[in-house]
Motif scaffolding. Structure first.
Motif, PDB file in Angstrom:
ATOM      1  N   ALA A 295       0.834  -1.205   0.000  1.00 17.68           N
ATOM      2  CA  ALA A 295       0.000   0.000   0.000  1.00 17.68           C
ATOM      3  C   ALA A 295       0.868   1.254   0.000  1.00 17.68           C
TER       4      ALA A 295
ATOM      5  N   VAL B  92      -0.115   5.170  -0.735  1.00 21.21           N
ATOM      6  CA  VAL B  92      -1.180   5.270   0.269  1.00 21.21           C
ATOM      7  C   VAL B  92      -0.555   5.417   1.656  1.00 21.21           C
TER       8      VAL B  92
ATOM      9  N   SER C  28      -8.722   3.054   0.098  1.00 18.35           N
ATOM     10  CA  SER C  28      -8.087   4.244   0.672  1.00 18.35           C
ATOM     11  C   SER C  28      -9.134   5.348   0.745  1.00 18.35           C
TER      12      SER C  28
ATOM     13  N   ALA D  26      -5.400   7.573   2.283  1.00 17.40           N
ATOM     14  CA  ALA D  26      -4.903   6.842   3.456  1.00 17.40           C
ATOM     15  C   ALA D  26      -5.750   5.602   3.718  1.00 17.40           C
ATOM     16  N   THR D  27      -5.170   4.680   4.456  1.00 16.84           N
ATOM     17  CA  THR D  27      -5.894   3.508   4.930  1.00 16.84           C
ATOM     18  C   THR D  27      -5.395   3.160   6.326  1.00 16.84           C
TER      19      THR D  27
ATOM     20  N   CYS E 243     -11.287   6.954   8.549  1.00 13.46           N
ATOM     21  CA  CYS E 243     -10.916   6.060   7.453  1.00 13.46           C
ATOM     22  C   CYS E 243     -11.527   4.675   7.664  1.00 13.46           C
TER      23      CYS E 243
END
Length: 388
Positions: A16, A21, A335, A339-340, A377
């Motif tokens: 990722a 990400v 994401s 972001a994740t 998130c």
């Protein structure tokens, strides 16, 4: 050896990040709190011409300092001879298993429990037997009669973590005393992992198993500097017990690995001078993070998260059938605003079948701004995952 549920999804997180990400790490208890200046200054000031072997039990001056620290907590007198320094709390647990149990013996642990206990048991040839605690009563200690029904003629020890990793449950004085009486009644050892001792909230205080002087020969306490001083990479822990037979057995194991790390002992001995104001600030910060995390999680439709009273972890139940698949999907496919989130599937903290399949462990070791973004998130990820 079982894979670590905290780290098994690392390859997905790395991929990722390669895609650009941002990954919010809620999966591992690596504090972002600064290490005390006392420890860092001691390393910088080192002038020893040789990094030499110390005593296999650890530097005597450090062991004396640790004994003084424990006595300062109001614990009945501990001497430096009751302390054996180890390479991390991890080695302390392995040494405790190997000193107290023979291959094939059983250790009884309430679940969910710190997942690496499984690996340590494999190393020592010990079988883990569990008795369940549940999210419905905030993961309180199972009733003693229920625990006693799980005993066999091979059960030699009980192991708990107090405050608990992964649940954040803080065992009361009475619960610790009940466990001490149970251990003595069945001629077993009570091994208590107290590495999160400083992290108790809402005015609660920690009750150490070392207070059980009537069961002194049964009690083995595990300690570490990793969380207390935010010194995870120093790899320094300790076994503390008034049972000299255990210390003698652990010392022989310690002699086989020669000694604990010299530089870490220099830093840890200096860290004993850390002022109380440091711990007050840290506790205030973790309390605020905990309150934020639990409040925001429980606002998400279908999420349930009890309020932890210690450590810096929480178990959350998610509206998914398989939390591990969801955690992997979050890293592979999702994401939100670039972001994740990386989570630790809670099934790895259980030994019994599908227990914890819908749960994750969350470490609230991020600052409040990042924690807020991470929970948002997670909320958006759950919505998209369940729409598929």
């Amino acid at each position: 050896m079982p894979a670590s549920p905290m780290r098994k999804l690392v390859p997905y997180a790395e991929e990722a990040k390669k895609r650009g990400v941002k990954v919010y790490h809620l999966n591992i208890g690596q504090p972002d709190i600064e290490t005390p200046r006392e420890a860092l200054d001691a390393i910088a000031a080192m002038r020893e011409p040789i990094i030499y072997y110390t005593h296999s039990a650890g530097k005597e001056s450090y062991r004396r300092g640790l004994a003084e620290y424990y006595n300062g907590l109001g614990i009945p007198p501990i001497t430096y001879e009751d302390v054996l320094v180890t390479t991390g709390g991890s080695e302390a647990i392995v040494f405790a298993f190997m000193a107290c149990l023979d291959p094939g013996d059983e250790v009884l642990i309430p679940e969910p429990f710190y997942a690496n206990y499984n690996g340590f048991a494999v190393e020592a040839g010990v079988k883990v037997v569990t008795v369940g605690s549940t999210i419905d009563n905030d993961f309180a200690l199972p009733p003693i009669p229920e625990m006693e029904r799980a005993l066999t003629d091979r059960t030699r020890a009980i192991l708990i973590c107090n405050p608990n990793n992964p649940t954040g449950y803080l065992y009361s004085e009475e619960e610790i005393r009940e466990l001490g009486r149970m251990a003595a009644r069945h001629d077993m050892f009570l091994i208590v992992d107290e590495v999160y001792r400083e992290f108790c909230y809402d005015g609660a205080s920690h009750f150490s198993a070392l207070n059980l002087v009537e069961q002194a020969d049964n009690v083995v306490m595990i300690d570490s500097i990793s969380k207390r001083y935010s010194m995870c990479g120093a790899r320094l822990g300790a076994i503390v017990t008034r049972n000299r037979d255990i210390i003698d057995a652990a010392l022989r194991l310690g002699q086989a690995r020669l000694c604990p790390p010299f530089v870490a002992q220099v830093a840890a001995e200096a860290a004993l001078r850390t002022p109380q104001s440091y711990f007050d600030r840290v506790k205030e910060e973790y309390t605020a993070r905990r309150n934020l995390l639990v409040s925001e999680l429980n606002k998400i439709d279908g999420v349930r998260c009890p309020m932890p009273r210690g450590a810096f972890y929480a178990i959350a139940e998610l509206p998914v059938d398989n939390a591990e698949e969801f955690a992997r999907w979050m890293l592979e496919k999702f994401s939100f605003e670039g972001a994740t989130v990386m989570l630790a599937p809670a099934s790895g903290f259980y030994a019994t079948g599908a227990s914890g399949a819908k749960q994750v462990r969350i470490a609230y070791v991020l600052n409040k701004e990042d924690l807020t973004k991470a929970v948002k998130c997670l909320e958006m990820g759950l919505k998209e995952y369940n729409r598929r």
